[in-house]
Enzyme design. Structure first.
Site, PDB file in Angstrom:
ATOM      1  N   GLU A 114      25.676  43.669  48.106  1.00 29.77           N
ATOM      2  CA  GLU A 114      26.276  42.998  48.947  1.00 29.77           C
ATOM      3  C   GLU A 114      27.895  42.516  48.172  1.00 29.77           C
ATOM      4  O   GLU A 114      29.025  42.536  48.814  1.00 29.77           O
ATOM      5  CB  GLU A 114      25.750  41.773  49.357  1.00 29.77           C
ATOM      6  CG  GLU A 114      26.274  40.898  50.210  1.00 29.77           C
ATOM      7  CD  GLU A 114      25.542  39.734  50.858  1.00 29.77           C
ATOM      8  OE1 GLU A 114      25.922  38.703  51.235  1.00 29.77           O
ATOM      9  OE2 GLU A 114      24.215  40.137  51.323  1.00 29.77           O
ATOM     10  N   ASP A 115      27.579  42.023  47.028  1.00 30.02           N
ATOM     11  CA  ASP A 115      28.875  41.369  46.260  1.00 30.02           C
ATOM     12  C   ASP A 115      29.640  42.318  45.373  1.00 30.02           C
ATOM     13  O   ASP A 115      30.247  41.708  44.630  1.00 30.02           O
ATOM     14  CB  ASP A 115      28.382  40.276  45.955  1.00 30.02           C
ATOM     15  CG  ASP A 115      28.092  39.335  47.154  1.00 30.02           C
ATOM     16  OD1 ASP A 115      28.870  39.215  47.958  1.00 30.02           O
ATOM     17  OD2 ASP A 115      27.083  38.516  46.743  1.00 30.02           O
TER      18      ASP A 115
END
Length: 707
Positions: A114-115
């Protein structure tokens, strides 16, 4: 990814180990250490994990930490600390609850996709398909792709993944717990928004999965943000009793002595209530005493010991019988098992006591996390009937996954999800064939029909509850025996009144979709011909009555070859005087001449089309459908007598409705399938001969009170 900072208003955690974020930050920035030894940052987490799983493989945790730390290096949280402290904190939460190694591995990696620039394929290659699936399950959908629907669609994705592996939701709950602990750097309005979603969705999910430790702390954190004044008052109540003698401790000493004398090996503990629990006691009782701030927990080795403890408590103390509950013989739907009772202390105060085995205690605290790796049910089709065929795939989750597939609209899904999770208690209803159906408390026979038959619930025409005929609106109770009466005609549909009595999203969505595609069957809706083209649904598929061309359109304006459909609102049969109206699809809907729809259509300027019966004497081999209304005096067994007469005449009941009695009179409305329209007069005469029936006539529309 959320902010990292201490929330000054949040309650301090009452159990477990709190991470020193500064120490972890220094350890993370110092690198991964020697290749063959554990990095300092995960040493404590590994020790906690080994306490639950002595033979755990720590090398994969070392590799996962190095992978995550390298991927997140240079990233910081809004508090300024290294980002890696967040997955470390989440993983420690799960380790304390006894999660197995694969869950902890995925937890360390849960934000990498996600990051960072890491892909799911990379995670899969390095750590295997299981870890890849778990990481994918908790990865949020991008707002740039989904806009305002990103949050509901992310939860939909997580729920679908949870249906295959509940470890997905356990990671999400631990992730939200750490984010809630560190929400203080956010703007107040964002704190409130996150807290509301936590309250409405994640706390109920934690409750349903039995993870009480996470649920309790999440409740306190949400309480502090959304109700700061009530939280402060509750905190003051707890602090006011902090320096006083604890009456529960005195009672615990007496219980230990009693059990020791009886030869029952047990551990007796005083368990403080969390703040929300104290608040609820204060609202219920008005004044909080020292014994209200906690409960006594008695832990034993075997199930039989639980009942031995109960016997000693009720013999040597004054019990409050109204407080006794046996959740061992009848476990809660979230796997919870314990005996609950209450006894009087030395000063007459009420001491609540919970008795359970050590294994029950682990499940009560950690829920599905304590069960380890999920196992597949032997027969997945049984999961909807038996919540514990696979305890990691409970029945409520199966039902939730079923109705979400029928709800493509994100807003409808989000609203329905919150409504479903708001039902905080579940009942078990026994089917006539020996199976069971799990339903939210307050569900009706209508909800049970859709839970058991899915879309086939449309064909339900009645029910027997505990052996007695009951209306479909009857609210079911835990332990009821239910026999649903189904119509043989699969083309039949629900009554318009069903929506008033359907409580579950599955039932409401199914009924709503049926009326969306069958608007002529909904008395509350305007006729399809009166609505703009964009609001009209596709033509209803031909049922048994519509397949037979019993009416022919007169040759005018090119409509000679048009298909004739019998209107469901008035169910015309030969030799009724009929008229028709052209509708989309080169078809004509045929109504009885006295049908109220005809007057509305004519007043709206629609020109009727002349139609006639091809065979005025009967309807041919396909039969016909008709709606009859019986007016009668209310008496026992009237419904059974009427349906028996109808069956004896060879008619099949498509749907039935009974209006509430008024002045000792009652109205029954039946939609029937007749083998031949010529049999209709004899059927009506037979119904009039039933004792108590004083009139039988054709109905213009179905009754609104469902049977």
């Amino acid at each position: 990814m959320s902010a990292e900072a201490t929330n000054e208003r949040a309650p301090r955690r009452r159990r477990g180990h709190r991470i020193d974020l500064r120490r972890l930050g220094r350890a993370a920035l110092g690198g991964s250490g020697a290749r063959d030894r554990l990095p300092d940052a995960i040493e404590h987490m590994a020790k906690v994990h080994r306490a639950h799983h002595p033979g755990a493989d720590l090398d994969i945790l070392r590799r996962a930490y190095v992978f995550a730390e390298t991927s997140h290096r240079g990233q910081t949280r809004k508090s300024g600390g290294p980002f890696i402290t967040h997955p470390l904190a989440v993983t420690l939460i799960l380790a304390e609850l006894g999660a197995e190694t694969t869950t902890l591995t995925a937890s360390l990696l849960h934000d990498t996709v996600e990051d960072t620039e890491v892909t799911l394929d990379q995670v899969g290659r390095e750590f295997g398909a299981e870890v890849r699936f778990l990481v994918d399950g908790v990865t949020k959908l991008e707002k740039v792709d989904y806009g305002a629907a990103a949050e509901p669609e992310t939860f939909r994705k997580m729920l679908v993944a949870t249906g295959n592996d509940v470890r997905v939701m356990s990671i999400k709950l631990a992730d939200r717990l750490h984010n809630m602990r560190t929400l203080g750097v956010m703007r107040p309005e964002k704190q409130a928004r996150i807290a509301k979603v936590t309250r409405d969705v994640l706390i109920p999910l934690a409750e349903r999965l039995g993870i009480q430790v996470l649920k309790a702390e999440l409740e306190d954190l949400v309480f502090a943000i959304l109700h700061p004044e009530e939280y402060a008052r509750t905190r003051d109540v707890v602090r006011a009793h902090a320096g006083r003698p604890d009456p529960l401790e005195a009672t615990a000493v007496r219980i230990r002595a009693v059990l020791r004398e009886a030869g029952v090996g047990a551990e007796v503990l005083v368990r403080p209530r969390h703040f929300v629990s104290v608040h609820r006691v204060r609202l219920k009782r008005g004044e909080v005493t020292g014994s209200d701030l906690g409960r006594l927990l008695v832990l034993v080795a075997e199930d039989a010991d639980c009942y031995a403890v109960l016997g000693e408590l009720h013999t040597c103390f004054t019990p409050f019988i109204s407080e006794f509950k046996d959740f061992i013989a009848a476990p809660k739907f979230n796997l919870y098992q314990s005996l609950h009772t209450a006894v009087a202390g030395e000063g007459g105060e009420v001491a609540e006591v919970i008795v359970r085995t050590h294994q029950m205690h682990r499940v009560a605290e950690a829920g599905v996390i304590a069960l380890g790796k999920p196992s597949a049910a032997a027969d997945p089709s049984d999961a909807a009937d038996e919540d514990r065929v696979d305890p990691t795939r409970p029945g409520w989750l199966t039902r939730l996954l079923e109705w979400q597939r029928a709800t493509p609209d994100p807003d409808t899904f989000w609203t329905s999800l919150r409504d479903e999770l708001a039902q905080d208690r579940e009942i078990t209803v026994f089917r006539a064939d020996g199976g069971t159906v799990g339903l939210p408390a307050g569900s009706s026979c209508i909800d049970a029909a859709y839970a058991q038959y899915g879309q086939g619930g449309h064909s339900c025409i009645g029910a027997r509850v505990n052996g007695r005929l009951a209306t479909l609106s009857t609210v079911l109770r835990d332990g009821d025996t239910l026999h649903l009466l189904m119509s043989p005609d699969t083309a039949s549909g629900p009554s318009s009144g069903w929506l008033e009595h359907a409580r579950t999203p599955a039932a409401r969505i199914a009924i709503g979709r049926w009326f969306a595609t069958h608007p002529a069957s909904d008395p509350a809706a305007p006729p399809a011909e009166d609505r703009p083209p964009a609001a009209r649904a596709a033509p209803r598929p031909a049922g048994p009555a519509a397949r037979v061309p019993v009416a022919v359109v007169c040759d005018e304006e090119g409509l000679a070859a048009a298909h004739a459909r019998l209107a469901g609102c008035c169910t015309p049969v030969p030799p009724d005087e009929v008229t028709g109206f052209a509708v989309r699809g080169h078809a004509v809907t045929v109504h009885r001449a006295e049908c109220p729809v005809v007057a509305r259509m004519t007043a709206a300027g629609r020109r009727p089309v002349r139609v006639h019966w091809r065979d005025p004497a009967g309807s041919g081999p396909g039969g016909c459908r008709v709606t009859l209304r019986a007016e009668s005096f209310s008496r026992p067994h009237l419904l059974a007598d009427l349906t028996e007469v109808i069956a004896a005449q060879g008619a099949a009941v498509i749907s039935a409705a009974v209006e509430p009695p008024h002045e000792q009179r009652v109205r029954h409305t039946y939609t029937l399938q007749l083998p031949d329209a010529a049999h209709l007069p004899e059927l009506m005469r037979a119904m009039r001969r039933v004792p108590g029936v004083y009139d039988v006539g054709r109905a213009g529309r179905p009754a609104t009170a469902s049977l």
